[in-house]
Write a protein that holds these residues in place. Structure first.
Motif, short mmCIF file in Angstrom:
data_model
loop_
_atom_site.label_atom_id
_atom_site.label_comp_id
_atom_site.label_asym_id
_atom_site.label_seq_id
_atom_site.Cartn_x
_atom_site.Cartn_y
_atom_site.Cartn_z
N ASP A 284 -16.21 0.30 11.41
CA ASP A 284 -16.18 -0.98 12.09
C ASP A 284 -15.26 -0.78 13.28
OD1 ASP A 284 -16.23 -3.53 12.95
OD2 ASP A 284 -15.19 -4.40 11.23
N TYR A 285 -15.86 -0.58 14.46
CA TYR A 285 -15.09 -0.13 15.60
C TYR A 285 -15.11 -1.20 16.68
CZ TYR A 285 -13.67 2.89 19.51
OH TYR A 285 -13.04 3.45 20.59
N ARG A 286 -13.94 -1.75 17.00
CA ARG A 286 -13.84 -2.75 18.05
C ARG A 286 -12.70 -2.41 19.00
NH1 ARG A 286 -16.88 -7.26 15.89
NH2 ARG A 286 -17.51 -6.58 13.84
N LYS B 145 -9.71 -1.79 16.63
CA LYS B 145 -9.95 -1.76 15.19
C LYS B 145 -10.84 -0.57 14.91
CE LYS B 145 -11.66 -4.64 11.42
NZ LYS B 145 -12.53 -5.76 11.10
N GLU C 282 -12.08 0.96 11.45
CA GLU C 282 -11.98 0.92 9.99
C GLU C 282 -13.21 1.53 9.37
OE1 GLU C 282 -11.02 -3.07 8.48
OE2 GLU C 282 -12.35 -2.60 6.81
N ILE D 293 -16.19 2.17 7.09
CA ILE D 293 -16.97 1.31 6.19
C ILE D 293 -18.19 2.04 5.64
CG2 ILE D 293 -16.28 -0.95 7.09
CD1 ILE D 293 -18.85 -0.84 8.81
N ASN E 49 -22.68 -0.24 8.29
CA ASN E 49 -23.46 -0.63 9.47
C ASN E 49 -24.94 -0.41 9.23
OD1 ASN E 49 -21.44 -1.52 11.21
ND2 ASN E 49 -20.90 0.59 11.77
N LYS F 212 -26.35 -3.04 6.92
CA LYS F 212 -26.52 -4.30 7.64
C LYS F 212 -27.74 -4.24 8.56
CE LYS F 212 -24.29 -7.31 10.97
NZ LYS F 212 -23.45 -7.21 12.14
N ASN G 41 -24.79 -5.34 21.65
CA ASN G 41 -23.75 -5.20 20.63
C ASN G 41 -22.45 -4.66 21.21
OD1 ASN G 41 -24.45 -5.99 17.80
ND2 ASN G 41 -26.30 -4.89 18.37
N ASN H 283 -18.86 -4.79 19.40
CA ASN H 283 -19.16 -4.21 18.11
C ASN H 283 -19.65 -2.78 18.34
OD1 ASN H 283 -19.58 -3.91 15.42
ND2 ASN H 283 -20.86 -5.74 15.18
N GLY I 207 -19.11 0.08 16.77
CA GLY I 207 -19.63 0.84 15.63
C GLY I 207 -21.10 0.53 15.39
N TYR I 208 -21.41 -0.76 15.42
CA TYR I 208 -22.78 -1.18 15.19
C TYR I 208 -23.68 -0.67 16.31
CZ TYR I 208 -26.20 -4.32 12.99
OH TYR I 208 -27.27 -4.82 12.31
#
Lengths: 280, 292
Positions: free
Chosen positions: B38-40, B45, B47, B49, B53, B56, B253, B258, B260-261
């Motif tokens: 989860d890359y912002r 951020k 993290e 996961i 992704n 989802k 995205n 977002n 990572g997504y």
């Protein structure tokens, strides 16, 4: 081409010419419509958009140049594209020469790895390239676009230039060495001139890529003073809002140079496109 | 002497290797890594996961399947219709009818000017008030067919497809070059044997240019897989996500922070690209490609 021998053949030729005419019409109608509209008044554009202009006015062009610094964008595009093309062709000529003429350990492996760049869709890499450019402190600079564009054209230039240097006779290189020329002299004053056909093709393709590129320009720049011409076009709708004449004029200013340059050099551009499709 | 040469070889390879590492190798690795996080940015951020992704994207994202479908449909249309159109023109032009050189040059013009210029031209062509399309329908009395082409749910997809479908200049140029490079005596021999023009095209010429057509199909697939600017400028992917494709979805995205997504979608693009290329090579019998 041949004399008409039968009705069937004549019908075939009729449809062939009809098809050619349709293709030409499809290609030029939108552009001609834009050019004609750029000479009309706003009122005329809205009332009869398909007709010839009743009077030819250059007001649109004057307004377009006042409202948007199109020449600045043009210049930005030119600077970025010339530098990225030069960087690309120099770097890939050096590599192409070494790959074509020199022996060293791991050569084939390295070449296969570099060829991987051909099969990676670059739009997949938008996020990491954005992060990389930002971390390098190059966000919103011309340098970012120069580097990215040089990289985008890397695969095709590598293929063209390696095969071009491979086609230069070995004797020329050996003769240069016997005459006492070093590695650099041999490359720049003997090999490069012999490879100018391939260098021209690679330059044309790299130039077209940089001149027309949009996605990375959008992603990696934000301010007006680095904005390239293709990117600036996407701002026209909001920039000119309801001044349609000026918008049509601005689009015309943006496309006419490409059309003229292409028409003059179409043989060279065609040859380059063909050279670019023949993979090493 | 040899040692000195090795130094030069390394120096000559260095710029290309740097470009490759910075803009291909590292980003390629980063796409795969980022897709697991989860890359912002701002605030930062990063993290882990796992395959969150991906789960989802494939299971819980109602937008993804329509977007994938749009992308694949566009690739299919382009590989078949667009290439067929360009090849058909090449098959007409190689017989050198009067004006063939003119047609070759003029038909290439829409491919030489930038995609964003073509997009802007079509934004205006499709304009509901003054665009040429609606004006034309009005002029011939078909007012009931007038649409707000790019923003009407039912017409947006076909309307946007037409902004690139008809401009097959690259295909024509490449196939034509291949046609013209074949030995004319082969064609002459077939003609002496009594073959009709159509038979020559189908039985003699087509096999000779089949591989080049395969190359143009790969180019068409790559072009559509990477299509971004023309959609971004004309519809922005709308209405809804009726004209969104994978690159556009990836970009949106990124814009919503977002990353990572976005990279997960990037991985999907890479996989789709790889599979499409393999399928096309299989169909056209291009097994000895440069792809190792």
């Amino acid at each position: 081409m041949k004399k008409h021998t039968s009705a069937g053949r004549r019908t075939a030729w009729f449809f062939a010419y009809l098809f050619m005419a349709l293709c030409v019409a499809v290609a030029v109608f939108p552009i001609i419509w834009v050019i004609l509209s750029s000479f009309k008044s706003n009122q005329e554009i809205l009332s009869n958009g398909l007709s010839w202009p009743t009077q030819w006015s250059f007001d649109g062009y004057r307004q377009a140049l006042e409202m948007a610094p199109i020449f600045q964008y043009f210049l930005n595009s030119l600077i970025v594209t010339v530098l990225s093309t030069a960087l690309n062709v120099l770097a890939l000529s050096m590599a192409g020469y070494v790959f074509a003429k020199k022996q060293f350990r791991g050569k084939n492996l390295l070449f296969s790895i570099l060829s991987l760049s051909m099969v990676i869709p670059t739009t997949a890499l938008l996020s990491p390239i954005y992060v990389t450019i930002t971390k390098l402190g190059l966000y919103d600079t011309k340098a970012a676009l120069v580097l990215v564009y040089a990289a985008l054209s890397m695969p095709i230039s590598l293929m063209i230039l390696r095969s071009t240097f491979a086609g230069v006779p070995k004797e020329l290189e050996e003769a240069a060495y016997i005459d006492g020329a070093g590695f650099l002299r041999t490359f720049f004053s003997v090999m490069m001139p012999c490879a100018r056909g391939g260098i021209a093709s690679a330059s044309v393709l790299a130039f077209l890529e940089g001149w027309n590129e949009f996605t990375f320009a959008l992603l990696l720049t934000s301010s007006g003073n680095v904005r390239t011409l293709p990117l600036s076009l996407s701002y026209f709708t909001s920039q000119f809002s309801f001044n349609y004449t000026a918008m049509f004029a601005a689009i015309t200013i943006a496309v006419i140079p490409s059309i003229i340059v292409f028409t003059v050099f179409s043989e060279q551009v065609n040859a380059s496109i063909v050279a670019g499709s023949v993979k090493g | 002497m040899r040692k000195k040469e090795r130094k030069w070889i390394v120096l000559f390879l260095l710029p290309v290797c740097l470009l490759f590492v910075v803009f291909f190798a590292v980003p390629l690795g980063m796409v795969f890594v980022q897709s697991l996080f989860d890359y912002r940015l701002l605030p930062n951020k990063f993290e882990f996961i796992g395959f969150g992704n991906y789960a989802k994207l494939f299971l819980r994202d109602p937008k993804f399947l329509p977007v994938l479908k749009n992308t694949l449909l566009w690739i299919l249309i382009h590989c078949i219709g667009h290439v067929a159109l360009g090849s058909a023109l090449a098959f007409v032009l190689y017989k050198k009818p009067r004006g063939w050189k003119f047609v070759r040059v003029v038909y290439m013009i829409p491919n030489i000017i930038s995609q964003s210029a073509i997009a802007m031209i079509f934004v205006n062509m499709y304009n509901p008030q003054f665009g040429a399309v609606n004006q034309f329908l009005k002029a011939i009395g078909l007012e009931k067919l007038m649409h707000n082409w790019l923003f009407d749910m039912s017409t947006a997809f076909p309307a946007i497809t037409m902004t690139w479908f008809l401009f097959a200049g690259y295909t024509t140029t490449l196939v034509l070059a291949q046609c013209l490079s074949t030995d004319e005596t082969v064609i002459e021999a077939a003609r002496v044997d009594g073959a009709s023009g159509f038979q020559i095209d189908r039985l003699v010429m087509f096999p000779l240019v089949k591989e080049m057509i395969g190359t143009t199909v790969i180019m068409a697939a790559t072009y559509m897989l990477q299509m971004f600017s023309m959609i971004y400028i004309t519809t922005g992917g709308g209405p809804g996500s009726a004209t969104t494709n994978l690159p556009l979805y990836l970009y949106s995205n990124m814009k919503s922070n977002n990353y990572g997504y976005a990279s997960t979608i990037g991985v999907v693009i890479i996989i789709v690209g790889f599979l499409t290329m393999r399928i096309i090579q299989r169909i056209f019998g291009m097994n000895k490609e440069e792809v190792a």
